[in-house]
Design a protein around this motif. Structure first.
Motif: not given
Length: 313
Positions: A178-203
């Protein structure tokens, strides 16, 4: 000498000007278009919750409707002391923590990958987001039949190709399945949030650190992770809200058996199988209260992120 008479000058009109609408009236006129949506939300969310709250104070079995009676908080005491319900609470906590942590780690790794420029990045990003767009029941069915099936599943097919064992994944490791199926589905959600944070860094700050001789690991530890702290908190809180309430994966993959019954599935069993409306309502109220507590922290994190972005602008 003739006397001249002057016409009397008319007195100025000191009557009050037409009254303007008060500020309160203007405020209500501004909010008026939102009232239908507000009434609809109250009707479909708050009224059912109030009904559930009332039912939770009764000993109410649907098979014996004439025997229902008021019991106060006894249903809540049963929820907190019943061994099966306590086990489901522990399973819910274990499932939520494992899925959230694994999704955050994998999401951070994928976000760091997509933050770099490479050919075909748009296609890769679309493919990585796709699991989050799959209907939860369809995703659970996909994992149950396409991947986990011991006879024709993809996992056992790969193991057979390399000469490995042919385990029954759901029977041997039900909670992990059950955990693996949920990780597979929710990893993209976490990726989008963290990608938005990475792109807001002070270059400019990152370039200055590179000029001073900092390596990629030092930049990640001392600059990137502190900047992503709020985004990690937001992802963890939002993921916890949804996974605590997850029902689809448990119901579809294991049907709540083999120690995988979480609290939402136990509420389902109490209501639809045991017909214990009062007990199920009490457990549902506790789930809602827990979700509200987590959502409150999530809203605080979102507010702090907005304040930081406004201050940076």
């Amino acid at each position: 000498m003739t006397a001249t008479t002057t016409a009397p000058v008319a007195a100025p009109d000191v009557s009050t000007p037409p009254s303007r609408p008060s500020a309160r009236l203007r405020a209500w006129a501004t909010r008026a278009p939102l009232l239908p949506a507000l009434i609809f939300m109250i009707a479909v969310t708050q009224l059912p919750f109030v009904a559930t709250l009332v039912i939770s104070f009764f000993d109410w079995n649907a098979l014996y409707p004439d025997a229902r009676h008021f019991t106060g908080l006894s249903n809540y005491g049963d929820v907190l002391t019943d061994p099966d319900l306590r086990k489901s609470v522990w399973t819910t906590i274990l499932l939520t923590v494992a899925v959230v942590l694994a999704s955050l780690v994998l999401g951070l790794a994928l976000a760091l990958l997509l933050d770099r420029r490479f050919k075909g990045r748009g296609v890769v990003r679309t493919l990585l987001i796709a699991p989050f767009l799959v209907v939860p029941v369809a995703a659970a069915l996909l994992w149950k039949h396409v991947l986990y099936n011991p006879e024709y599943g993809l996992l056992n097919g790969l193991l057979h190709y390399v000469g490995g064992p042919q385990p029954d994944w759901i029977s041997n490791t039900p909670l992990l399945a059950v955990e693996l199926s949920l990780v597979w589905q929710w990893t993209p959600f976490m990726m989008l949030i963290l990608l938005a944070g990475l792109q807001s860094r002070d270059q400019q700050q990152i370039e200055a650190a590179r000029v001073d001789g900092a390596g990629d690991w030092q930049i990640f530890v001392h600059l990137t992770l502190p900047h992503l702290r709020r985004y990690l908190e937001l992802g963890a809180l939002l993921g916890s809200i949804y996974i605590v309430q997850n029902f689809d994966a448990v119901f579809t993959i294991t049907s709540g058996g083999l120690g995988t019954a979480n609290l939402p599935y136990t509420v389902y069993q109490s209501f639809y199988q045991a017909h214990e409306n009062g007990l199920a309502s009490a457990a549902g109220v506790l789930v809602v209260i827990g979700s509200i507590i987590i959502a409150t922290f999530a809203l605080r994190v979102v507010s702090s992120l907005f304040r930081e972005e406004v201050g940076r602008a």
